[in-house]
Design a protein around this motif. Structure first.
Motif, PDB file in Angstrom:
ATOM      1  N   GLY A 106       0.810  -1.201   0.000  1.00  0.00           N
ATOM      2  CA  GLY A 106       0.000   0.000   0.000  1.00  0.00           C
ATOM      3  C   GLY A 106       0.845   1.253   0.000  1.00  0.00           C
ATOM      4  O   GLY A 106       2.029   1.255   0.366  1.00  0.00           O
ATOM      5  N   ASN A 107       0.231   2.337  -0.410  1.00  0.00           N
ATOM      6  CA  ASN A 107       0.920   3.617  -0.482  1.00  0.00           C
ATOM      7  C   ASN A 107       0.727   4.355   0.834  1.00  0.00           C
ATOM      8  O   ASN A 107      -0.310   4.969   1.069  1.00  0.00           O
ATOM      9  N   HIS A 108       1.733   4.306   1.699  1.00  0.00           N
ATOM     10  CA  HIS A 108       1.641   4.954   3.008  1.00  0.00           C
ATOM     11  C   HIS A 108       1.664   6.473   2.887  1.00  0.00           C
ATOM     12  O   HIS A 108       1.213   7.169   3.794  1.00  0.00           O
ATOM     13  N   SER A 109       2.212   6.988   1.807  1.00  0.00           N
ATOM     14  CA  SER A 109       2.283   8.441   1.629  1.00  0.00           C
ATOM     15  C   SER A 109       1.170   8.964   0.730  1.00  0.00           C
ATOM     16  O   SER A 109       1.169  10.142   0.375  1.00  0.00           O
ATOM     17  N   GLY A 110       0.234   8.094   0.344  1.00  0.00           N
ATOM     18  CA  GLY A 110      -0.820   8.519  -0.569  1.00  0.00           C
ATOM     19  C   GLY A 110      -1.722   9.585   0.009  1.00  0.00           C
ATOM     20  O   GLY A 110      -2.175  10.484  -0.708  1.00  0.00           O
ATOM     21  N   GLY A 111      -2.003   9.500   1.306  1.00  0.00           N
ATOM     22  CA  GLY A 111      -2.859  10.508   1.912  1.00  0.00           C
ATOM     23  C   GLY A 111      -2.235  11.882   1.885  1.00  0.00           C
ATOM     24  O   GLY A 111      -2.898  12.887   1.579  1.00  0.00           O
ATOM     25  N   ALA A 112      -0.942  11.945   2.212  1.00  0.00           N
ATOM     26  CA  ALA A 112      -0.247  13.231   2.187  1.00  0.00           C
ATOM     27  C   ALA A 112      -0.181  13.780   0.766  1.00  0.00           C
ATOM     28  O   ALA A 112      -0.288  14.998   0.549  1.00  0.00           O
ATOM     29  N   LYS A 113      -0.008  12.901  -0.228  1.00  0.00           N
ATOM     30  CA  LYS A 113       0.037  13.361  -1.615  1.00  0.00           C
ATOM     31  C   LYS A 113      -1.323  13.890  -2.045  1.00  0.00           C
ATOM     32  O   LYS A 113      -1.421  14.891  -2.778  1.00  0.00           O
ATOM     33  N   PHE A 114      -2.404  13.241  -1.614  1.00  0.00           N
ATOM     34  CA  PHE A 114      -3.739  13.755  -1.925  1.00  0.00           C
ATOM     35  C   PHE A 114      -3.936  15.147  -1.338  1.00  0.00           C
ATOM     36  O   PHE A 114      -4.455  16.049  -2.012  1.00  0.00           O
ATOM     37  N   ALA A 115      -3.531  15.332  -0.078  1.00  0.00           N
ATOM     38  CA  ALA A 115      -3.669  16.650   0.547  1.00  0.00           C
ATOM     39  C   ALA A 115      -2.873  17.700  -0.219  1.00  0.00           C
ATOM     40  O   ALA A 115      -3.312  18.846  -0.375  1.00  0.00           O
ATOM     41  N   LYS A 116      -1.711  17.310  -0.740  1.00  0.00           N
ATOM     42  CA  LYS A 116      -0.903  18.255  -1.521  1.00  0.00           C
ATOM     43  C   LYS A 116      -1.553  18.547  -2.875  1.00  0.00           C
ATOM     44  O   LYS A 116      -1.635  19.708  -3.296  1.00  0.00           O
ATOM     45  N   ASP A 117      -2.017  17.500  -3.569  1.00  0.00           N
ATOM     46  CA  ASP A 117      -2.608  17.708  -4.895  1.00  0.00           C
ATOM     47  C   ASP A 117      -3.928  18.459  -4.813  1.00  0.00           C
ATOM     48  O   ASP A 117      -4.235  19.289  -5.677  1.00  0.00           O
ATOM     49  N   MET A 118      -4.710  18.180  -3.780  1.00  0.00           N
ATOM     50  CA  MET A 118      -6.042  18.769  -3.683  1.00  0.00           C
ATOM     51  C   MET A 118      -6.005  20.139  -3.020  1.00  0.00           C
ATOM     52  O   MET A 118      -6.759  21.049  -3.420  1.00  0.00           O
ATOM     53  N   ALA A 119      -5.171  20.309  -2.021  1.00  0.00           N
ATOM     54  CA  ALA A 119      -5.166  21.572  -1.253  1.00  0.00           C
ATOM     55  C   ALA A 119      -3.756  21.947  -0.851  1.00  0.00           C
ATOM     56  O   ALA A 119      -3.513  22.380   0.273  1.00  0.00           O
ATOM     57  N   GLY A 120      -2.818  21.802  -1.790  1.00  0.00           N
ATOM     58  CA  GLY A 120      -1.420  22.017  -1.459  1.00  0.00           C
ATOM     59  C   GLY A 120      -0.970  23.460  -1.437  1.00  0.00           C
ATOM     60  O   GLY A 120       0.147  23.755  -1.021  1.00  0.00           O
ATOM     61  N   THR A 121      -1.807  24.380  -1.900  1.00  0.00           N
ATOM     62  CA  THR A 121      -1.466  25.802  -1.860  1.00  0.00           C
ATOM     63  C   THR A 121      -2.554  26.548  -1.096  1.00  0.00           C
ATOM     64  O   THR A 121      -3.689  26.068  -0.985  1.00  0.00           O
ATOM     65  N   PRO A 122      -2.237  27.728  -0.597  1.00  0.00           N
ATOM     66  CA  PRO A 122      -3.281  28.495   0.108  1.00  0.00           C
ATOM     67  C   PRO A 122      -4.497  28.773  -0.776  1.00  0.00           C
ATOM     68  O   PRO A 122      -5.634  28.770  -0.282  1.00  0.00           O
ATOM     69  N   GLN A 123      -4.285  28.992  -2.091  1.00  0.00           N
ATOM     70  CA  GLN A 123      -5.416  29.277  -2.960  1.00  0.00           C
ATOM     71  C   GLN A 123      -6.287  28.037  -3.172  1.00  0.00           C
ATOM     72  O   GLN A 123      -7.516  28.122  -3.179  1.00  0.00           O
ATOM     73  N   LYS A 124      -5.659  26.871  -3.291  1.00  0.00           N
ATOM     74  CA  LYS A 124      -6.442  25.642  -3.424  1.00  0.00           C
ATOM     75  C   LYS A 124      -7.262  25.377  -2.164  1.00  0.00           C
ATOM     76  O   LYS A 124      -8.422  24.965  -2.241  1.00  0.00           O
ATOM     77  N   GLN A 125      -6.646  25.621  -1.014  1.00  0.00           N
ATOM     78  CA  GLN A 125      -7.384  25.444   0.234  1.00  0.00           C
ATOM     79  C   GLN A 125      -8.539  26.427   0.319  1.00  0.00           C
ATOM     80  O   GLN A 125      -9.648  26.076   0.746  1.00  0.00           O
ATOM     81  N   ALA A 126      -8.314  27.667  -0.104  1.00  0.00           N
ATOM     82  CA  ALA A 126      -9.381  28.669  -0.097  1.00  0.00           C
ATOM     83  C   ALA A 126     -10.499  28.270  -1.050  1.00  0.00           C
ATOM     84  O   ALA A 126     -11.694  28.479  -0.768  1.00  0.00           O
ATOM     85  N   ASN A 127     -10.138  27.699  -2.194  1.00  0.00           N
ATOM     86  CA  ASN A 127     -11.157  27.257  -3.146  1.00  0.00           C
ATOM     87  C   ASN A 127     -12.029  26.159  -2.548  1.00  0.00           C
ATOM     88  O   ASN A 127     -13.263  26.166  -2.708  1.00  0.00           O
ATOM     89  N   ILE A 128     -11.395  25.193  -1.869  1.00  0.00           N
ATOM     90  CA  ILE A 128     -12.158  24.112  -1.250  1.00  0.00           C
ATOM     91  C   ILE A 128     -13.100  24.665  -0.194  1.00  0.00           C
ATOM     92  O   ILE A 128     -14.281  24.289  -0.131  1.00  0.00           O
ATOM     93  N   ASP A 129     -12.600  25.550   0.645  1.00  0.00           N
ATOM     94  CA  ASP A 129     -13.449  26.134   1.679  1.00  0.00           C
ATOM     95  C   ASP A 129     -14.634  26.881   1.065  1.00  0.00           C
ATOM     96  O   ASP A 129     -15.768  26.800   1.561  1.00  0.00           O
ATOM     97  N   ALA A 130     -14.378  27.616  -0.025  1.00  0.00           N
ATOM     98  CA  ALA A 130     -15.439  28.398  -0.651  1.00  0.00           C
ATOM     99  C   ALA A 130     -16.500  27.498  -1.276  1.00  0.00           C
ATOM    100  O   ALA A 130     -17.703  27.720  -1.107  1.00  0.00           O
ATOM    101  N   VAL A 131     -16.064  26.475  -2.006  1.00  0.00           N
ATOM    102  CA  VAL A 131     -17.016  25.594  -2.689  1.00  0.00           C
ATOM    103  C   VAL A 131     -17.826  24.792  -1.682  1.00  0.00           C
ATOM    104  O   VAL A 131     -19.057  24.694  -1.784  1.00  0.00           O
ATOM    105  N   LEU A 132     -17.144  24.199  -0.692  1.00  0.00           N
ATOM    106  CA  LEU A 132     -17.868  23.399   0.303  1.00  0.00           C
ATOM    107  C   LEU A 132     -18.832  24.262   1.106  1.00  0.00           C
ATOM    108  O   LEU A 132     -19.936  23.828   1.458  1.00  0.00           O
TER     109      LEU A 132
END
Length: 736
Positions: free
Chosen positions: A584-610
């Protein structure tokens, strides 16, 4: 001469007949036959063997030692009293004599313990508050003795009469008079020990530590002090109690300060970090455990402190060791499945997984197109009154003549002959505002068609249509040239509304979604629309546009937009956490967090959409909790080479303390001084310490326990012990 005994008749020697028959002889032996009763004796005690033997008793002259009734003889009046046996220190543990009610004995003992506790607490208070008075009285006595020894008895008496503050003994006397029977000195061993421990209890409040530690800091020096006072020679009890209490306090301090190799490694790895800061990692661990992803102590602390310690490197050493490696491997064995399950639970708070994901893109695109048309229709409705006034206006023929360009006439002819639009304007003259407006619109559409690359492309002809449309509109909106003000008002209001309300929609995410549903009926269409609502490449400041698009689509089809967002995140997790070859990919969760919300703008986008989803109130918190936990899993360092830092940590962990080294040397007859045996000893120590660290790192309260170790490392344990002793000394040396 001994009194005659009526049982002398059984002596083997001749006896006078008078002694056999004289009744007065019996009367001369008081309670003679009572001696035949079995006396109540105490139950044998194991320690009676240590009693001093009683002096041997010689039989009276003339009486045979073989007479079994020898014990009933009256002793001669001049005989020396029988010496009592020497007291034995263990007599205090004798069982009570037969006939004593057991219940009453237990009740008395329990009451004595309770009274001892009260007595001890009072002594602690009076010893503290009477410390100054005791010191003054000691000084006064020492000065009086000195004066008296130098031949000044009057001065000595004067000094001894100087008033002082009350000492602890004085205060005890006052309290005893006030409390009466409630304040009593304990009489049993248990009560006396309870009293001493109670005297030491207030001092245990000094310094940090939990309940167990505080109990030990009161009980150990209390027991040591009481025991020392009991075994000390007469006159030295106070000093012995002081020494015993000091030894107990220093002993507990030594136990608290005892630092193993694991403790030293933790203190070294967290140097410069306050214990309170380390404790901020505990909520991270609690959150991870709450969503089913247990984190190690170093992971939580490194996340909370932004990699502010070297605990990550220390954990890597532990994971690579034989002592701690198995524990850490078992801890991480299920991490890929744990992360996937936690992600699924978080995504479910957004919306349930769609059973037809290919339809989500077209559904969302259709809702976006409807939202844009609604805005456009609203603008037209707002300007409709002005357009109505302009449509009824007739342009003077002289002013109409400049509009009649070949391009204008071509569009007019097409409209007149159109089966749909022709009947609408059949009753209107060519110079009416309604006809002129429709012709200019057709000319503009024709220009755009001719400008587009493809069949019919003709840029020169497109320019003729564009300029002709603009000139005709300029005349119709200018009253000085035969036009009408209402038409100018309608065009101005419509232009402003489009610029403010419509263009941002058509040019932003909503317009992209409305125009990117071209893959209708295919999964690619859903992926394209999903990337439009949560872009993989975020643009700075776009969170507001994404939230607006989400709200507008959600007002028309809330289920589609929520399932689209869930699909976007789920697809991204699958892409990021793809299983590696061999496990299994033990680092897959951290990579998902980086790909999905790895920058402040991506995190802001997620917060806004949700936050804009109409029916998913729990989604923002659930998704962000997941992201934070998955980010924390990324603080675990991958296995690496045996670096110099790793070797330094291994040296710290394998270092034996002085006692351990001495024991190893004795056990190996000195051979541990050589490299081979010494290496094995260090290896064994490394295994023990890494095993201890593995247990510590995988504990649910790991961050708090790490902070406790650091706290002990900087705590002045011996200074605190001496301070406790200073508070406990007056009570320990007071009257018992």
């Amino acid at each position: 001469m001994a009194e005659p005994n009526p049982f002398d008749i059984f002596d083997p020697l001749p006896i006078s007949p008078l002694a056999k028959v004289a009744p007065a002889a019996l009367s001369m032996v008081p309670n003679g036959f009572q001696a035949m009763e079995q006396p109540a004796t105490k139950k044998p005690n194991f320690f009676d063997q240590f009693d001093e033997p009683a002096p041997a008793t010689q039989p009276p002259p003339g009486v045979s030692p073989d007479n079994p009734f020898l014990r009933f003889h009256q002793q001669p009046a001049a005989a020396a009293p029988v010496a009592a046996k020497e007291p034995n220190v263990f007599d205090q543990f004798d069982e009570p004599a037969p006939g004593t009610p057991a219940a009453k004995t237990q009740l008395d003992a329990a009451g004595d313990v309770g009274g001892g506790i009260v007595h001890g607490m009072v002594n602690a208070a009076t010893g503290f508050f009477g410390g100054v008075g005791a010191l003054q009285q000691a000084e006064r006595g020492a000065a009086g003795n000195a004066l008296e020894s130098h031949g000044y008895p009057s001065a000595a008496a004067m000094v001894r009469s100087v008033p002082t503050l009350p000492s602890g003994a004085d205060l005890n006397g006052m309290i005893e008079r006030v409390m009466g029977p409630l304040y009593r000195k304990p009489e049993t061993t248990a009560g006396q020990y309870a009293s001493t421990i109670a005297e030491f209890a207030p001092g245990a409040a000094i310094g940090p530590g939990g309940l167990i530690r505080k109990i030990m800091e009161a009980a150990v020096p209390g027991v040591a002090s009481e025991t020392a006072g009991r075994v000390a020679p007469a006159g030295y009890e106070g000093a012995a109690r002081l020494a015993g209490g000091l030894a107990g306090n220093l002993g507990t301090a030594a136990a608290a300060a005892r630092a193993t190799g694991a403790d030293r490694a933790i203190v070294a790895a967290t140097r410069g970090m306050e214990p309170g800061t380390l404790r901020t990692g505990q909520p991270v661990l609690d959150t991870g455990r709450g969503i089913g992803v247990p984190l190690s102590g170093p992971e939580g602390i490194q996340f909370a402190t932004n990699n502010g310690t070297k605990l990550g490197e220390l954990q890597r050493v532990v994971e690579g060791s034989t002592g701690g490696g198995p524990t850490m491997a078992a801890f991480y064995a299920n991490r890929p499945d744990q992360m996937r399950a936690a992600a699924t639970n978080a995504f479910d708070t957004i919306a349930p997984q769609s059973i037809a994901p290919s339809t989500l893109g077209p559904r969302t695109a259709a809702a976006a197109d409807t939202a844009i048309n609604d805005v456009r229709q609203g603008i037209n409705a707002q300007t409709r009154p002005d357009y109505a006034r302009a449509e009824a206006h007739l342009v003077d023929p002289a002013d109409f003549a400049p509009m009649r360009t070949p391009a204008f006439d071509a569009s007019l002819g097409r409209l007149r002959g159109d089966p749909v639009l022709g009947p609408e304007i059949a009753h209107l003259p060519d110079n009416s505002g309604r006809v002129i407006d429709l012709v200019t619109k057709d000319m503009g559409a024709r220009s755009q068609a001719l400008s587009a690359t493809g069949e019919g492309f003709n840029p020169l002809l497109a320019e003729r249509y564009a300029s002709g449309s603009a000139d005709a509109r300029d005349i119709l909106r200018d009253p000085a040239r035969g036009g009408v003000q209402a038409y100018d008002d309608a065009l101005t209001a419509q232009a402003q509304a489009r610029a403010q309300n419509l263009d941002p929609l058509t040019q932003g995410p909503l317009g992209q979604i409305a125009g990117r549903g071209g893959g209708r009926g295919t999964l690619s269409g859903t992926q394209a629309v999903g990337d439009a609502i949560l872009p993989a490449a975020a643009e700075r400041g776009q969170a507001g546009e994404l939230a607006d698009a989400t709200r507008r689509i959600g007002a028309l089809d809330p289920e589609a937009i929520a399932q689209l967002v869930r699909q976007r995140m789920g697809d991204q997790y699958d892409a990021s956490a793809t299983a590696l070859i061999g496990g299994g990919n033990h680092s897959g969760g951290a990579k998902f967090a980086k790909d999905m919300a790895g920058t402040p703008q991506k995190q802001a986008n997620i917060d806004a959409v949700l936050g804009a989803l109409p029916n998913s109130p729990q989604a923002p918190q659930a998704v962000n909790t997941l992201l934070d936990t998955l980010r924390a899993t990324g603080r675990r360092l991958p296995p690496g080479s045996n670096t110099a830092a790793d070797r330094a940590m291994q040296d710290t962990l394998s270092e034996q303390n002085t006692l351990g080294g001495a024991v190893t040397a004795v056990r190996t007859q000195g051979r541990s001084l050589f490299a081979n045996v010494g290496g094995k000893a260090r290896q064994a120590a490394l295994g023990r310490q890494t095993g201890r660290l593995a247990d510590l790192f995988t504990a649910p309260d790991s961050a708090d326990r790490i902070a406790d170790i650091v706290q002990r490392g900087v705590e002045p344990v011996f200074a605190n012990a001496l301070l406790r002793q200073s508070l406990q000394t007056p009570g320990a040396m007071g009257q018992r």
